[in-house]
Scaffold this motif. Structure first.
Motif, PDB file in Angstrom:
ATOM      1  N   GLY A  93       0.830  -1.198   0.000  1.00 32.78           N
ATOM      2  CA  GLY A  93       0.000   0.000   0.000  1.00 32.78           C
ATOM      3  C   GLY A  93       0.866   1.249   0.000  1.00 32.78           C
ATOM      4  N   GLU A  94       0.235   2.394   0.254  1.00 34.60           N
ATOM      5  CA  GLU A  94       0.956   3.660   0.207  1.00 34.60           C
ATOM      6  C   GLU A  94       1.641   4.032   1.517  1.00 34.60           C
ATOM      7  OE1 GLU A  94      -1.282   6.868  -1.439  1.00 34.60           O
ATOM      8  OE2 GLU A  94      -2.046   5.635  -3.069  1.00 34.60           O
ATOM      9  N   THR A  95       1.134   3.513   2.644  1.00 32.92           N
ATOM     10  CA  THR A  95       1.691   3.939   3.934  1.00 32.92           C
ATOM     11  C   THR A  95       2.088   2.777   4.838  1.00 32.92           C
ATOM     12  OG1 THR A  95      -0.511   4.095   4.912  1.00 32.92           O
ATOM     13  CG2 THR A  95       0.396   6.103   3.922  1.00 32.92           C
ATOM     14  N   THR A  96       2.132   1.577   4.297  1.00 36.43           N
ATOM     15  CA  THR A  96       2.565   0.443   5.110  1.00 36.43           C
ATOM     16  C   THR A  96       3.602  -0.373   4.356  1.00 36.43           C
ATOM     17  OG1 THR A  96       0.727  -0.926   4.327  1.00 36.43           O
ATOM     18  CG2 THR A  96       0.418   0.206   6.427  1.00 36.43           C
TER      19      THR A  96
ATOM     20  N   LEU B 287       3.929  -2.798   9.117  1.00 35.88           N
ATOM     21  CA  LEU B 287       4.451  -1.616   9.794  1.00 35.88           C
ATOM     22  C   LEU B 287       3.890  -0.357   9.155  1.00 35.88           C
ATOM     23  CD1 LEU B 287       6.955  -0.909  11.849  1.00 35.88           C
ATOM     24  CD2 LEU B 287       8.037  -0.254   9.719  1.00 35.88           C
ATOM     25  N   ASP B 288       3.433   0.575   9.992  1.00 36.48           N
ATOM     26  CA  ASP B 288       2.986   1.883   9.527  1.00 36.48           C
ATOM     27  C   ASP B 288       4.238   2.729   9.272  1.00 36.48           C
ATOM     28  OD1 ASP B 288       2.399   4.791   9.915  1.00 36.48           O
ATOM     29  OD2 ASP B 288       0.351   4.024  10.072  1.00 36.48           O
ATOM     30  N   CYS B 289       4.428   3.174   8.040  1.00 32.31           N
ATOM     31  CA  CYS B 289       5.641   3.904   7.668  1.00 32.31           C
ATOM     32  C   CYS B 289       5.740   5.284   8.304  1.00 32.31           C
ATOM     33  CB  CYS B 289       5.727   4.043   6.153  1.00 32.31           C
ATOM     34  SG  CYS B 289       5.895   2.480   5.310  1.00 32.31           S
ATOM     35  N   ASP B 290       4.622   5.908   8.572  1.00 32.38           N
ATOM     36  CA  ASP B 290       4.657   7.247   9.156  1.00 32.38           C
ATOM     37  C   ASP B 290       5.090   7.247  10.614  1.00 32.38           C
ATOM     38  OD1 ASP B 290       3.820   8.449   6.764  1.00 32.38           O
ATOM     39  OD2 ASP B 290       1.710   8.139   7.274  1.00 32.38           O
ATOM     40  N   THR B 291       4.681   6.219  11.355  1.00 34.50           N
ATOM     41  CA  THR B 291       4.925   6.204  12.802  1.00 34.50           C
ATOM     42  C   THR B 291       5.896   5.126  13.262  1.00 34.50           C
ATOM     43  OG1 THR B 291       3.096   4.699  13.217  1.00 34.50           O
ATOM     44  CG2 THR B 291       2.588   7.062  13.219  1.00 34.50           C
TER      45      THR B 291
END
Length: 129
Positions: free
Chosen positions: A98-101, A113-117
């Protein structure tokens, strides 16, 4: 020296010699692919008993750097450390999801994993016993 091509960045990984396991460090330099100017420099330390190359993928505004037992989230704009995840065992792969994981493959488990946090959203055991 290795090159990594990410959207809007060329990352060059350099190691300071001589280095021996278990403690090593790589220097990442991010270059604008159009102008060729160096945008930022970051040092990525990692400890491992095995020769595990660094790998990187872009995920949102973060560059996910897999290095030994650690995974780092670096800001794609300035290279600052956003988060760090350490798990037992060597990280074997980091794959976009996806775009953020990102999916992280460790020995014995798969992590979402959540890429932002840097938060681990899910853990799934893999392999047989």
């Amino acid at each position: 020296m290795r090159h990594h091509f990410l959207p809007n960045l060329l990352l060059i990984e350099e190691s300071e010699a001589p280095q021996t396991p278990p403690q090593r460090e790589s220097i990442l330099r991010a270059f604008d692919p159009i102008s060729g100017s160096c945008e930022w420099t970051a040092r990525v330390p990692f400890e491992t008993d095995e020769m595990s190359p660094i790998s990187m993928i872009a995920c949102g505004g973060v560059i996910v750097v897999r290095a030994g037992c650690s995974v780092y989230g670096l800001s794609s704009t300035d290279g600052r450390l956003v988060w760090k995840v350490e798990r037992p065992g060597l990280s074997l792969a980091a794959l976009p999801h996806g775009e953020t994981t990102v999916l992280l493959v460790y020995r014995g488990e798969l992590l979402l994993l959540d890429c932002d946090t840097g938060t681990i959203a899910n853990t799934t055991p893999i392999g047989g016993s």
